[in-house]
Design a protein around this motif. Structure first.
Motif, PDB file in Angstrom:
ATOM      1  N   TYR A 141      50.879  39.344  34.979  1.00 21.30           N
ATOM      2  CA  TYR A 141      50.414  39.579  36.435  1.00 21.30           C
ATOM      3  C   TYR A 141      49.744  41.131  36.471  1.00 21.30           C
ATOM      4  O   TYR A 141      48.758  41.240  37.172  1.00 21.30           O
ATOM      5  CB  TYR A 141      51.092  39.241  37.418  1.00 21.30           C
ATOM      6  CG  TYR A 141      52.333  40.369  37.716  1.00 21.30           C
ATOM      7  CD1 TYR A 141      52.486  41.453  38.278  1.00 21.30           C
ATOM      8  CD2 TYR A 141      53.638  40.093  37.030  1.00 21.30           C
ATOM      9  CE1 TYR A 141      53.237  42.243  38.626  1.00 21.30           C
ATOM     10  CE2 TYR A 141      54.641  40.894  37.092  1.00 21.30           C
ATOM     11  CZ  TYR A 141      54.581  42.317  38.002  1.00 21.30           C
ATOM     12  OH  TYR A 141      55.586  42.969  38.145  1.00 21.30           O
ATOM     13  N   HIS A 142      50.047  41.859  35.393  1.00 20.61           N
ATOM     14  CA  HIS A 142      49.385  43.289  35.346  1.00 20.61           C
ATOM     15  C   HIS A 142      48.027  43.195  34.615  1.00 20.61           C
ATOM     16  O   HIS A 142      47.104  44.154  34.672  1.00 20.61           O
ATOM     17  CB  HIS A 142      50.359  44.296  34.627  1.00 20.61           C
ATOM     18  CG  HIS A 142      51.765  44.400  35.649  1.00 20.61           C
ATOM     19  ND1 HIS A 142      51.522  45.134  36.774  1.00 20.61           N
ATOM     20  CD2 HIS A 142      52.880  44.422  35.314  1.00 20.61           C
ATOM     21  CE1 HIS A 142      52.859  45.223  37.059  1.00 20.61           C
ATOM     22  NE2 HIS A 142      53.678  44.687  36.187  1.00 20.61           N
ATOM     23  N   GLN A 143      47.712  42.083  33.868  1.00 19.83           N
ATOM     24  CA  GLN A 143      46.552  42.190  32.920  1.00 19.83           C
ATOM     25  C   GLN A 143      45.449  41.991  34.103  1.00 19.83           C
ATOM     26  O   GLN A 143      45.404  40.980  34.716  1.00 19.83           O
ATOM     27  CB  GLN A 143      46.531  41.105  31.949  1.00 19.83           C
ATOM     28  CG  GLN A 143      47.877  41.447  31.051  1.00 19.83           C
ATOM     29  CD  GLN A 143      47.979  43.006  30.651  1.00 19.83           C
ATOM     30  OE1 GLN A 143      46.921  43.530  30.297  1.00 19.83           O
ATOM     31  NE2 GLN A 143      49.481  43.187  30.190  1.00 19.83           N
ATOM     32  N   GLY A 144      44.460  42.759  34.130  1.00 26.53           N
ATOM     33  CA  GLY A 144      43.213  42.461  34.699  1.00 26.53           C
ATOM     34  C   GLY A 144      43.455  42.663  36.400  1.00 26.53           C
ATOM     35  O   GLY A 144      42.802  42.066  37.084  1.00 26.53           O
ATOM     36  N   TYR A 145      44.501  43.324  36.692  1.00 25.51           N
ATOM     37  CA  TYR A 145      44.968  43.442  38.068  1.00 25.51           C
ATOM     38  C   TYR A 145      44.027  43.626  38.976  1.00 25.51           C
ATOM     39  O   TYR A 145      43.763  43.000  39.894  1.00 25.51           O
ATOM     40  CB  TYR A 145      46.314  44.253  38.283  1.00 25.51           C
ATOM     41  CG  TYR A 145      46.783  44.231  39.581  1.00 25.51           C
ATOM     42  CD1 TYR A 145      48.075  43.138  39.697  1.00 25.51           C
ATOM     43  CD2 TYR A 145      46.671  44.838  40.749  1.00 25.51           C
ATOM     44  CE1 TYR A 145      48.511  42.940  40.939  1.00 25.51           C
ATOM     45  CE2 TYR A 145      47.188  44.642  41.697  1.00 25.51           C
ATOM     46  CZ  TYR A 145      48.232  43.649  41.952  1.00 25.51           C
ATOM     47  OH  TYR A 145      48.618  43.396  43.197  1.00 25.51           O
ATOM     48  N   TYR A 146      43.397  45.043  38.834  1.00 27.35           N
ATOM     49  CA  TYR A 146      42.142  45.305  39.900  1.00 27.35           C
ATOM     50  C   TYR A 146      41.312  44.221  39.953  1.00 27.35           C
ATOM     51  O   TYR A 146      40.804  43.894  40.982  1.00 27.35           O
ATOM     52  CB  TYR A 146      41.617  46.848  39.231  1.00 27.35           C
ATOM     53  CG  TYR A 146      40.533  46.964  40.062  1.00 27.35           C
ATOM     54  CD1 TYR A 146      40.774  47.525  41.575  1.00 27.35           C
ATOM     55  CD2 TYR A 146      39.212  47.076  39.800  1.00 27.35           C
ATOM     56  CE1 TYR A 146      39.736  48.055  42.239  1.00 27.35           C
ATOM     57  CE2 TYR A 146      38.138  47.437  40.521  1.00 27.35           C
ATOM     58  CZ  TYR A 146      38.588  48.026  41.991  1.00 27.35           C
ATOM     59  OH  TYR A 146      37.246  48.390  42.590  1.00 27.35           O
ATOM     60  N   GLN A 147      40.819  43.790  38.625  1.00 24.19           N
ATOM     61  CA  GLN A 147      39.637  42.773  38.856  1.00 24.19           C
ATOM     62  C   GLN A 147      39.932  41.559  39.543  1.00 24.19           C
ATOM     63  O   GLN A 147      39.214  40.747  40.384  1.00 24.19           O
ATOM     64  CB  GLN A 147      39.298  42.137  37.486  1.00 24.19           C
ATOM     65  CG  GLN A 147      38.411  43.447  36.827  1.00 24.19           C
ATOM     66  CD  GLN A 147      39.401  44.225  35.949  1.00 24.19           C
ATOM     67  OE1 GLN A 147      40.671  44.382  36.291  1.00 24.19           O
ATOM     68  NE2 GLN A 147      38.734  45.155  35.153  1.00 24.19           N
ATOM     69  N   GLN A 148      41.285  41.041  39.648  1.00 22.77           N
ATOM     70  CA  GLN A 148      41.757  40.002  40.143  1.00 22.77           C
ATOM     71  C   GLN A 148      42.067  40.101  41.836  1.00 22.77           C
ATOM     72  O   GLN A 148      42.253  39.115  42.834  1.00 22.77           O
ATOM     73  CB  GLN A 148      42.816  39.447  39.399  1.00 22.77           C
ATOM     74  CG  GLN A 148      42.626  38.865  38.221  1.00 22.77           C
ATOM     75  CD  GLN A 148      43.628  38.327  37.419  1.00 22.77           C
ATOM     76  OE1 GLN A 148      44.574  37.951  38.011  1.00 22.77           O
ATOM     77  NE2 GLN A 148      43.699  38.653  36.106  1.00 22.77           N
ATOM     78  N   ASN A 149      42.386  41.502  42.079  1.00 17.07           N
ATOM     79  CA  ASN A 149      43.256  41.975  43.329  1.00 17.07           C
ATOM     80  C   ASN A 149      42.354  43.100  44.045  1.00 17.07           C
ATOM     81  O   ASN A 149      42.881  44.019  44.528  1.00 17.07           O
ATOM     82  CB  ASN A 149      44.481  42.164  43.213  1.00 17.07           C
ATOM     83  CG  ASN A 149      45.401  41.177  42.738  1.00 17.07           C
ATOM     84  OD1 ASN A 149      45.479  40.086  43.226  1.00 17.07           O
ATOM     85  ND2 ASN A 149      45.575  41.190  41.347  1.00 17.07           N
ATOM     86  N   PRO A 150      41.089  43.119  44.255  1.00 14.27           N
ATOM     87  CA  PRO A 150      40.396  44.506  44.460  1.00 14.27           C
ATOM     88  C   PRO A 150      40.383  44.691  46.063  1.00 14.27           C
ATOM     89  O   PRO A 150      40.529  45.705  46.386  1.00 14.27           O
ATOM     90  CB  PRO A 150      38.813  44.016  44.302  1.00 14.27           C
ATOM     91  CG  PRO A 150      38.936  42.464  44.420  1.00 14.27           C
ATOM     92  CD  PRO A 150      40.089  42.075  43.720  1.00 14.27           C
ATOM     93  N   SER A 151      41.014  43.796  46.711  1.00 10.87           N
ATOM     94  CA  SER A 151      41.412  43.793  48.226  1.00 10.87           C
ATOM     95  C   SER A 151      42.686  44.186  48.325  1.00 10.87           C
ATOM     96  O   SER A 151      43.004  44.599  49.776  1.00 10.87           O
ATOM     97  CB  SER A 151      40.963  42.792  49.005  1.00 10.87           C
ATOM     98  OG  SER A 151      39.599  42.454  48.795  1.00 10.87           O
ATOM     99  N   GLN A 152      43.588  44.260  47.357  1.00 11.18           N
ATOM    100  CA  GLN A 152      44.958  44.678  47.658  1.00 11.18           C
ATOM    101  C   GLN A 152      45.037  45.986  47.915  1.00 11.18           C
ATOM    102  O   GLN A 152      44.018  46.932  47.605  1.00 11.18           O
ATOM    103  CB  GLN A 152      45.768  44.396  46.336  1.00 11.18           C
ATOM    104  CG  GLN A 152      47.372  44.631  46.503  1.00 11.18           C
ATOM    105  CD  GLN A 152      47.627  46.063  45.971  1.00 11.18           C
ATOM    106  OE1 GLN A 152      47.018  46.733  45.429  1.00 11.18           O
ATOM    107  NE2 GLN A 152      49.030  46.196  46.004  1.00 11.18           N
TER     108      GLN A 152
END
Length: 176
Positions: A141-152
């Motif tokens: 779940y850490h891999q590509g985290y920003y790309q997958q969760n930019p609104s977090q």
């Protein structure tokens, strides 16, 4: 493919930038430099394992050089903050370069020496330059985290401003 491994605070931040570069095959969030054989995110965040949050980069040095990666690394984080980046505090957020060979060690130390000589920063650089030991990939779940969760929350408040600054400076080196 060559490898480079950098620790510069939260791995989500630096993974987002490095993974977007032309010549980077992949950037993997993980842990390095600690004493536990099977580190987990919770254990690393406790500060008890000795690991740093790192990003290991597989790159084509015919397209992007290690020197380019060093330049980008030193613009992505504050290399003068000991065991922290902003509000992220602890040894897991230290600034470190885990070199893979003597040439990387020499380039990294030479780059730090040049930054110091040119007084680029207002305080001493605290970045550790140490040989790579075992790299442990972080949980999926850490891999590509920003790309997958930019609104977090953390992503929008902390990573987005850094990533936008990165894009403004290094947009010419990014993948189309």
């Amino acid at each position: 493919m060559s490898k480079a491994t950098f620790a510069g605070g939260c791995f989500w931040c630096i993974e987002a930038a490095f993974s977007s570069l032309e010549g980077v095959n992949q950037a993997i969030s993980g842990y390095c430099g600690g004493e536990t054989d099977t580190p987990s995110y919770d254990a690393v965040c406790s500060g008890k394992t000795g690991h740093a949050e790192v990003v290991q980069i597989d790159f084509d040095d015919a397209i992007i050089s290690y020197q380019d990666l060093l330049t980008i690394f030193f613009t992505l984080h504050d290399a003068t903050q000991l065991n922290r980046q902003g509000n992220d505090i602890g040894t897991q957020y230290r600034s470190a370069i885990f070199y893979h060979d003597t040439e990387q060690q020499q380039q990294a130390q030479g780059y730090i020496d040049a930054l110091t000589q040119d007084a680029v920063f207002d305080a001493p650089i605290v970045t550790q330059v140490t040989p790579i030991d075992t790299f442990h990939s972080a949980e999926d779940y850490h891999q590509g985290y920003y790309q997958q969760n930019p609104s977090q929350g953390y992503c929008s408040m902390v990573i987005s401003p850094k990533f936008n600054k990165f894009k403004a400076k290094f947009g010419h080196k990014m993948k189309p």
